[in-house]
Design a protein around this motif. Structure first.
Motif, short mmCIF file in Angstrom:
data_model
loop_
_atom_site.label_atom_id
_atom_site.label_comp_id
_atom_site.label_asym_id
_atom_site.label_seq_id
_atom_site.Cartn_x
_atom_site.Cartn_y
_atom_site.Cartn_z
N LYS A 57 0.82 -1.22 0.00
CA LYS A 57 0.00 0.00 0.00
C LYS A 57 0.85 1.26 0.00
O LYS A 57 0.60 2.22 -0.74
CB LYS A 57 -0.91 0.00 1.23
N ASN A 58 1.87 1.27 0.83
CA ASN A 58 2.70 2.46 0.99
C ASN A 58 3.94 2.45 0.09
O ASN A 58 4.80 3.32 0.22
CB ASN A 58 3.13 2.60 2.45
N LYS A 59 4.01 1.46 -0.80
CA LYS A 59 5.12 1.34 -1.75
C LYS A 59 6.46 1.34 -1.01
O LYS A 59 7.39 2.08 -1.35
CB LYS A 59 5.06 2.46 -2.78
N LYS A 60 6.52 0.50 0.00
CA LYS A 60 7.73 0.40 0.82
C LYS A 60 8.36 -0.98 0.67
O LYS A 60 7.69 -1.95 0.32
CB LYS A 60 7.39 0.62 2.30
N ILE A 61 9.64 -1.04 0.95
CA ILE A 61 10.34 -2.31 1.06
C ILE A 61 10.51 -2.59 2.54
O ILE A 61 10.89 -1.70 3.30
CB ILE A 61 11.71 -2.26 0.36
N ALA A 62 10.21 -3.80 2.95
CA ALA A 62 10.27 -4.14 4.37
C ALA A 62 11.73 -4.21 4.83
O ALA A 62 12.40 -5.22 4.63
CB ALA A 62 9.56 -5.46 4.63
N ILE A 63 12.19 -3.12 5.42
CA ILE A 63 13.56 -3.03 5.93
C ILE A 63 13.49 -2.54 7.37
O ILE A 63 12.65 -1.71 7.71
CB ILE A 63 14.41 -2.05 5.10
#
Length: 275
Positions: free
Chosen positions: A255-261
């Motif tokens: 949804k937030n166009k993030k990479i899980a880091i």
């Protein structure tokens, strides 16, 4: 009238209809609108309330529809003069605020079992519009899902075919078996839509087997690449609560166009050099 407008807005948002609420903030000189006037503009162009009528109101409706399409609240000013953009003779000025109420994001859960129940709880916690699909009466009722926005009973691959899905939808396939998962996925792919997310539960081996079957049936590699399966972030054990949390974390990342880091790896605080 304000109470009627606000109720109509609330009802629209609950039904997934986008709406703009226009409030007149300031009026100078002669104007058909009055400070504090309110109007709701719905995505289909219909309205309730008024900010003065005539050419001014028409222009405000058009600006509201543009704001809905952009999903962006905004402030607009209008010069009510012959040289202004409305070419009016009032000689006044009006300033309005257009507040957008966007669609609630839909979380479609295919399967009301243990994992589906945990996903439902997290979905409601995150204020999603939660829809549960299942073909078992004991797994799809108000006692089990008291706050579900919709409960869809019936053969899942059939009921999802007739369900409205758009780009604001997140679909999770967690039925009671591998074959049911596959049939639900096929029904969704056949709709030729582009939801924000399609995730399907399954081990790597089962997913590979399903994908091979789908490719042999004519589905494309491009379609399969858009599916999140095996589903979820690798943060959980085998408990349904933790699996559900991993799935919802993946959805939030999409949804937030993030990479899980890890945030600690992004911020990179050098503890050794702290005074």
């Amino acid at each position: 009238m304000e109470g009627k407008i606000l109720k109509a807005v609330s009802d629209a948002v609950e039904k997934g209809i986008e709406v703009a609420v226009v409030t007149v903030l300031e009026v100078k000189g002669s104007s058909p609108g009055k400070e504090g006037s309110m109007m709701a503009v719905f995505s289909d162009g219909s309205i309730i309330g008024t900010v003065g009528g005539g050419a001014l109101e028409y222009e405000i409706i058009q600006e509201s529809l543009k704001a809905i399409n952009k999903n962006s609240s905004c402030e607009k000013s209008f010069e009510l003069t012959e040289t202004g953009n409305l070419h009016m003779k009032c000689g006044g000025f009006i300033r309005v605020y257009i507040k957008i109420f966007a669609k609630r994001e839909k979380l479609l859960i295919m399967g009301g079992g243990h994992l589906g129940a945990e996903l439902y709880t997290l979905g409601k916690f995150l204020n999603k519009y939660v829809v549960i699909f299942d073909d078992r009466e004991e797994f799809i009722n108000k006692e089990r899902f008291p706050k579900a926005d919709e409960l869809i009973f019936g053969k899942m691959e059939e009921t999802v075919k007739n369900y409205s899905i758009d780009e604001n939808s997140y679909i999770i396939i967690v039925t009671r078996g591998h074959e049911n998962d596959k049939q639900c996925l096929k029904a969704i792919l056949d709709k030729k839509i582009s939801p924000k997310y399609i995730g399907m539960v399954g081990s790597k081996g089962k997913v590979i087997s399903t994908y091979k079957e789908l490719l042999s049936e004519g589905y494309s590699k491009e379609e399969l690449k858009e599916i999140y399966s095996p589903i979820g972030l690798d943060i959980s054990n085998s408990e349904p609560k933790e699996i559900a949390l991993g799935i919802m974390a993946e959805i939030i990342a999409v949804k937030n166009k993030k990479i899980a880091i890890h945030m600690k790896d992004i911020r990179k605080i050098d503890v050794d050099n702290l005074i």
